[in-house]
Design a protein around this motif. Structure first.
Motif, PDB file in Angstrom:
ATOM      1  N   ILE A  91       0.931  -1.401  -0.067  1.00 16.35           N
ATOM      2  CA  ILE A  91       0.032   0.072  -0.139  1.00 16.35           C
ATOM      3  C   ILE A  91       1.182   1.176   0.254  1.00 16.35           C
ATOM      4  CG2 ILE A  91      -1.818   1.361   1.085  1.00 16.35           C
ATOM      5  CD1 ILE A  91      -2.668  -1.419   2.426  1.00 16.35           C
ATOM      6  N   ILE A  92       1.075   1.982  -1.123  1.00 15.27           N
ATOM      7  CA  ILE A  92       1.788   3.010  -1.368  1.00 15.27           C
ATOM      8  C   ILE A  92       1.279   4.522  -1.258  1.00 15.27           C
ATOM      9  CG2 ILE A  92       3.650   3.719  -2.824  1.00 15.27           C
ATOM     10  CD1 ILE A  92       3.803   1.020  -3.782  1.00 15.27           C
ATOM     11  N   PRO A  93       2.056   5.261  -0.441  1.00 15.85           N
ATOM     12  CA  PRO A  93       1.267   6.532  -0.599  1.00 15.85           C
ATOM     13  C   PRO A  93       1.338   7.377  -2.113  1.00 15.85           C
ATOM     14  CG  PRO A  93       2.988   6.595   1.049  1.00 15.85           C
ATOM     15  CD  PRO A  93       3.033   5.073   0.379  1.00 15.85           C
ATOM     16  N   PHE A  94       0.614   8.191  -2.363  1.00 18.01           N
ATOM     17  CA  PHE A  94       0.218   8.774  -3.427  1.00 18.01           C
ATOM     18  C   PHE A  94       1.412   9.423  -4.237  1.00 18.01           C
ATOM     19  CE2 PHE A  94      -3.129  10.258  -6.653  1.00 18.01           C
ATOM     20  CZ  PHE A  94      -2.105  11.236  -7.330  1.00 18.01           C
ATOM     21  N   CYS A  95       1.927  10.211  -3.270  1.00 16.14           N
ATOM     22  CA  CYS A  95       3.039  11.059  -3.758  1.00 16.14           C
ATOM     23  C   CYS A  95       4.619  10.185  -4.067  1.00 16.14           C
ATOM     24  CB  CYS A  95       3.270  12.341  -3.040  1.00 16.14           C
ATOM     25  SG  CYS A  95       2.120  13.567  -3.274  1.00 16.14           S
ATOM     26  N   SER A  96       4.293   8.985  -3.241  1.00 17.05           N
ATOM     27  CA  SER A  96       5.670   8.167  -3.773  1.00 17.05           C
ATOM     28  C   SER A  96       5.393   7.283  -5.081  1.00 17.05           C
ATOM     29  CB  SER A  96       5.983   7.112  -2.617  1.00 17.05           C
ATOM     30  OG  SER A  96       6.479   7.906  -1.466  1.00 17.05           O
ATOM     31  N   TYR A  97       4.042   7.024  -5.202  1.00 18.23           N
ATOM     32  CA  TYR A  97       3.899   6.058  -6.136  1.00 18.23           C
ATOM     33  C   TYR A  97       3.773   6.587  -7.534  1.00 18.23           C
ATOM     34  CZ  TYR A  97       0.688   2.776  -8.753  1.00 18.23           C
ATOM     35  OH  TYR A  97       0.228   2.055  -9.794  1.00 18.23           O
ATOM     36  N   ASN A  98       3.398   7.953  -7.586  1.00 19.83           N
ATOM     37  CA  ASN A  98       3.342   8.968  -9.040  1.00 19.83           C
ATOM     38  C   ASN A  98       4.605   9.712  -9.224  1.00 19.83           C
ATOM     39  OD1 ASN A  98       1.056   7.691 -10.028  1.00 19.83           O
ATOM     40  ND2 ASN A  98      -0.078   9.113  -8.211  1.00 19.83           N
ATOM     41  N   VAL A  99       5.459  10.156  -8.005  1.00 17.06           N
ATOM     42  CA  VAL A  99       6.425  10.937  -8.068  1.00 17.06           C
ATOM     43  C   VAL A  99       7.537  10.470  -8.439  1.00 17.06           C
ATOM     44  CG1 VAL A  99       7.631  12.964  -7.235  1.00 17.06           C
ATOM     45  CG2 VAL A  99       5.185  12.909  -6.523  1.00 17.06           C
ATOM     46  N   GLN A 100       7.754   9.502  -7.481  1.00 15.05           N
ATOM     47  CA  GLN A 100       9.184   8.373  -7.716  1.00 15.05           C
ATOM     48  C   GLN A 100       8.624   7.272  -8.424  1.00 15.05           C
ATOM     49  OE1 GLN A 100      10.171   8.845  -3.625  1.00 15.05           O
ATOM     50  NE2 GLN A 100      12.390   9.310  -4.404  1.00 15.05           N
ATOM     51  N   SER A 101       8.039   7.460  -9.726  1.00 15.13           N
ATOM     52  CA  SER A 101       7.430   6.223 -10.352  1.00 15.13           C
ATOM     53  C   SER A 101       8.184   5.140 -10.867  1.00 15.13           C
ATOM     54  CB  SER A 101       6.713   6.827 -11.698  1.00 15.13           C
ATOM     55  OG  SER A 101       7.651   7.628 -12.424  1.00 15.13           O
ATOM     56  N   TYR A 102       9.960   5.688 -10.853  1.00 17.85           N
ATOM     57  CA  TYR A 102      10.698   4.605 -11.183  1.00 17.85           C
ATOM     58  C   TYR A 102      10.994   3.635 -10.235  1.00 17.85           C
ATOM     59  CZ  TYR A 102      12.699   8.954  -9.213  1.00 17.85           C
ATOM     60  OH  TYR A 102      12.849  10.057  -8.493  1.00 17.85           O
ATOM     61  N   TYR A 103      10.514   3.970  -8.961  1.00 17.06           N
ATOM     62  CA  TYR A 103      10.572   3.090  -7.838  1.00 17.06           C
ATOM     63  C   TYR A 103       9.097   2.121  -7.750  1.00 17.06           C
ATOM     64  CZ  TYR A 103      14.642   5.411  -6.086  1.00 17.06           C
ATOM     65  OH  TYR A 103      15.862   6.069  -5.877  1.00 17.06           O
ATOM     66  N   TYR A 104       8.077   2.575  -8.234  1.00 19.13           N
ATOM     67  CA  TYR A 104       6.867   2.115  -7.750  1.00 19.13           C
ATOM     68  C   TYR A 104       5.916   2.011  -9.207  1.00 19.13           C
ATOM     69  CZ  TYR A 104       8.485   3.856  -3.398  1.00 19.13           C
ATOM     70  OH  TYR A 104       9.155   4.090  -2.078  1.00 19.13           O
ATOM     71  N   ARG A 105       5.160   3.001  -9.592  1.00 20.72           N
ATOM     72  CA  ARG A 105       4.198   2.778 -10.435  1.00 20.72           C
ATOM     73  C   ARG A 105       4.770   2.106 -11.651  1.00 20.72           C
ATOM     74  NH1 ARG A 105       3.518   7.744 -12.668  1.00 20.72           N
ATOM     75  NH2 ARG A 105       4.538   7.318 -14.515  1.00 20.72           N
ATOM     76  N   ASP A 106       6.073   2.491 -12.258  1.00 20.94           N
ATOM     77  CA  ASP A 106       6.290   2.100 -13.620  1.00 20.94           C
ATOM     78  C   ASP A 106       6.824   0.580 -13.439  1.00 20.94           C
ATOM     79  OD1 ASP A 106       5.837   4.334 -14.603  1.00 20.94           O
ATOM     80  OD2 ASP A 106       8.098   5.054 -14.662  1.00 20.94           O
ATOM     81  N   LEU A 107       7.531   0.259 -12.462  1.00 20.26           N
ATOM     82  CA  LEU A 107       8.166  -1.179 -12.045  1.00 20.26           C
ATOM     83  C   LEU A 107       6.899  -1.947 -11.788  1.00 20.26           C
ATOM     84  CD1 LEU A 107      11.089  -0.554  -9.824  1.00 20.26           C
ATOM     85  CD2 LEU A 107      11.236  -1.256 -12.250  1.00 20.26           C
ATOM     86  N   ILE A 108       6.019  -1.505 -11.084  1.00 16.08           N
ATOM     87  CA  ILE A 108       4.708  -2.744 -10.629  1.00 16.08           C
ATOM     88  C   ILE A 108       3.744  -2.701 -11.978  1.00 16.08           C
ATOM     89  CG2 ILE A 108       2.598  -2.762  -9.097  1.00 16.08           C
ATOM     90  CD1 ILE A 108       4.155  -0.902  -7.109  1.00 16.08           C
ATOM     91  N   MET A 109       3.634  -1.858 -12.655  1.00 14.05           N
ATOM     92  CA  MET A 109       2.729  -2.053 -13.626  1.00 14.05           C
ATOM     93  C   MET A 109       3.331  -2.831 -14.712  1.00 14.05           C
ATOM     94  SD  MET A 109       0.499   1.543 -14.512  1.00 14.05           S
ATOM     95  CE  MET A 109      -0.640   2.157 -13.392  1.00 14.05           C
ATOM     96  N   ARG A 110       4.639  -2.548 -14.899  1.00 11.14           N
ATOM     97  CA  ARG A 110       5.620  -3.418 -15.877  1.00 11.14           C
ATOM     98  C   ARG A 110       5.547  -4.822 -15.396  1.00 11.14           C
ATOM     99  NH1 ARG A 110       8.111  -2.465 -20.538  1.00 11.14           N
ATOM    100  NH2 ARG A 110       8.036  -0.153 -20.043  1.00 11.14           N
ATOM    101  N   LYS A 111       5.713  -4.948 -14.188  1.00 13.40           N
ATOM    102  CA  LYS A 111       5.747  -6.447 -13.673  1.00 13.40           C
ATOM    103  C   LYS A 111       4.564  -7.107 -13.944  1.00 13.40           C
ATOM    104  CE  LYS A 111       6.844  -9.033  -9.424  1.00 13.40           C
ATOM    105  NZ  LYS A 111       7.041  -8.956  -7.917  1.00 13.40           N
ATOM    106  N   TYR A 112       3.233  -6.405 -13.573  1.00 13.00           N
ATOM    107  CA  TYR A 112       2.099  -6.946 -13.628  1.00 13.00           C
ATOM    108  C   TYR A 112       1.162  -6.913 -15.011  1.00 13.00           C
ATOM    109  CZ  TYR A 112       2.781  -8.250  -8.762  1.00 13.00           C
ATOM    110  OH  TYR A 112       3.289  -8.669  -7.611  1.00 13.00           O
ATOM    111  N   GLY A 113       2.040  -6.127 -15.784  1.00 16.12           N
ATOM    112  CA  GLY A 113       1.211  -6.007 -17.216  1.00 16.12           C
ATOM    113  C   GLY A 113       1.811  -6.898 -18.327  1.00 16.12           C
ATOM    114  N   ILE A 114       1.174  -6.779 -19.485  1.00 17.40           N
ATOM    115  CA  ILE A 114       1.662  -7.524 -20.585  1.00 17.40           C
ATOM    116  C   ILE A 114       1.892  -6.693 -21.744  1.00 17.40           C
ATOM    117  CG2 ILE A 114       0.165  -9.368 -19.835  1.00 17.40           C
ATOM    118  CD1 ILE A 114      -1.864  -8.571 -21.854  1.00 17.40           C
TER     119      ILE A 114
END
Length: 554
Positions: free
Chosen positions: A484-507
């Motif tokens: 469960i990741i704070p909004f401003c970590s998930y989107n601002v430091q997306s290279y640690y969070y959003r981008d990695l997570i979505m790529r890992k679980y995306g196709i």
């Protein structure tokens, strides 16, 4: 709770003629290095300054009004934290670079975002969600089982299980199984489900609005950047159709403008008026000052940057003073209400104790006799009420008989209301009595239906990043890996969070296209509702039948 040290030395970061405000941690926007930072004030503005050993000094406007900054600071409050962290502490960089939630996080989740797709039917210039084919893109769409797992993780939070979810994207309505997703989330005990959307598919297929409501959606969180085609080329022509669909389904709407200096900040008051004209179905306006993603030179940042006080002052000016600056309060000002209910029920409750400079809000009513806006502060002594509620809570918590304390506050409720200025049909004292003392919240719902909530939430970027704000965040993202990741970590430091997570679980996009038998671009909106005769209530400055040739999708 033992908190990590977020008070590093500000030595060398405060310059002559400035007032030192506080120290925090921030990041370098170029290399992401965690840095000591100083919050300083000069010329009635607040700045954040940090110095990277490799990239030098970076200074950014933090708040544009120091006096308002100090007024909001009075409502600073440490939240309950999380007694069931989803992520252990790792390494030395406790905050922002390994969020999850960790044991140092001060607040429980008030609103949980679930990204159900990164596909979108628009290609807005400031958005970071679109799945790009030319960038090695992929499609992220968690399965129903993954979504249920995320919600169960939210419900396992302690001391307060999460029960409010925003379905977001991309554009969530592109998922054909969205009604099943909504029902699955609702069945896990979630009371409030908000659907974040640009509304275009609902405008094209109005029946979807009733389908979503019957499945469990509480309200639409509708993108709405302005009242003209220039400021809101995204969905200017489509919004009136969305509002009509919501009227037919009795589904409330929150208008959500992304505010950009020089683009739409001159229409902030007009957006309030638009909500006022549609107050039968619009329940709130929630302004979001733009988060400046990516690398941007200082001159460009100054061109687009707008802060919460800027928005507040602009609304005051553009409404002719009907919504004054002193009517606004920071989000954690509401915590005394939570504390009273907790003291009287002896059970932990939701607490909106985020950083006082993350967001602001106020309520206004519409005086139908003259069509003027009446802010809540014009007929309720809000400061006195909040102070006394906090005092009551502390008395009960220290052992005073809760029934005597409750009787005492009940006798005083009328004294907070200026009856001659109270809008017709509004009985604030009665509402507070039912909510605080009888725990009957039906009147609170009626209050929301009769009023218009105005809110502002300024999400961070790498330039104004304050680790202490992240630590106190209560707007979080749920993820398939259980974090469960704070909004401003998930989107601002997306290279640690959003981008990695979505790529890992995306196709890969190509695989998604094979599975679905169509190209990704086939879902793009082609402006069908912008051709021919426009909705009579769209407010468009084009003549019926004219073609807005410069608009995307035309």
């Amino acid at each position: 709770m033992t908190l990590p040290v977020l008070r590093p030395s500000a030595e060398g970061l405060v310059k002559p003629g400035e007032e030192y405000v506080r120290s925090t941690l921030s990041v370098c926007p170029y290399c992401s290095r965690l840095l000591p930072a100083a919050i300083v004030a000069r010329d009635n503005k607040v700045y954040i300054r940090k110095r990277c050993p490799e990239h030098g000094e970076i200074e950014e406007v933090y708040w544009s009004d120091y006096e308002m900054y100090k007024r909001f600071l009075r409502y600073w409050h440490d939240g309950k934290g999380t007694a069931a962290p989803t992520f252990p502490l790792q390494g030395e960089n406790v905050c922002t670079q390994n969020c999850g939630l960790c044991p140092y996080h001060i607040n429980h989740t008030a609103l949980a975002n679930i990204v159900v797709t990164n596909r979108c039917d628009l290609t807005c210039w400031y958005c970071f969600f679109y799945a790009r084919r030319d960038k090695g893109g992929f499609v992220y769409e968690p399965s129903l089982d993954q979504i249920v797992y995320m919600v169960r993780t939210l419900r396992a939070e302690r001391p307060v299980p999460g029960n409010s979810v925003q379905i977001t994207g991309g554009e969530p309505t592109l998922r054909e199984d969205l009604p099943d997703i909504i029902r699955a989330i609702k069945s896990e005990g979630i009371d409030h489900i908000q659907l974040n959307t640009n509304g275009i598919r609902i405008a094209q297929h109005p029946e979807l609005c009733r389908t979503y409501r019957e499945a469990g959606v509480s309200n639409l969180y509708l993108s709405f950047d302005g009242v003209t085609p220039r400021t809101n080329s995204k969905n200017h022509w489509e919004v009136p159709y969305v509002l009509d669909a919501c009227r037919g389904a009795n589904l409330g709407v929150v208008l959500v403008p992304t505010v950009i200096r020089g683009h739409n900040d001159h229409e902030l008051g007009a957006i309030v008026r638009y909500a006022q004209r549609n107050a039968d179905i619009v329940r709130a306006v929630n302004y979001q000052p733009v988060s400046l993603t990516g690398l941007m030179p200082r001159e460009q940042r100054e061109k687009y940057r707008i802060t919460i006080p800027d928005v507040i002052h602009a609304i005051e000016e553009q409404t002719g003073g009907e919504v004054p600056s002193d009517a606004w309060f920071p989000v954690p000002s509401s915590t005394p209400v939570t504390h009273v209910v907790e003291a009287l029920t002896n059970a932990p409750k939701y607490e909106l104790s985020i950083h006082p400079h993350c967001g602001a809000g106020t309520y206004v009513f519409i005086d139908k006799s003259n069509n003027r806006l009446v802010p809540i502060t014009s007929f309720i002594k809000v400061k006195e009420l909040l102070n006394d509620l906090q005092e009551l809570a502390e008395k009960v918590q220290s052992g005073e008989n809760k029934y005597l304390a409750a009787a005492h506050i009940a006798l005083r409720l009328q004294s907070y209301v200026i009856k001659e200025k109270e809008p017709p049909g509004v009985d604030v004292a009665k509402m507070l009595t039912k909510a605080l003392l009888r725990h009957d919240y039906s009147s609170v719902g009626e209050f929301h239906m009769r009023s218009l909530f105005l809110g502002i939430m300024h999400f961070q970027d790498l330039y104004n990043h304050d680790a202490e704000r992240v630590q106190r965040c209560d707007i979080h993202y749920l993820n398939p890996d259980g974090r469960i990741i704070p909004f401003c970590s998930y989107n601002v430091q997306s290279y640690y969070y959003r981008d990695l997570i979505m790529r890992k679980y995306g196709i890969p996009i190509e695989e998604w296209e094979r599975r679905n038998g169509r190209r990704l671009e086939s879902g793009l909106y082609r402006g069908e509702l912008r051709r021919g005769k426009h909705h009579p209530n769209c407010g468009c400055d084009l003549a019926p039948g004219a073609s807005p040739a410069s608009s995307p999708g035309s």
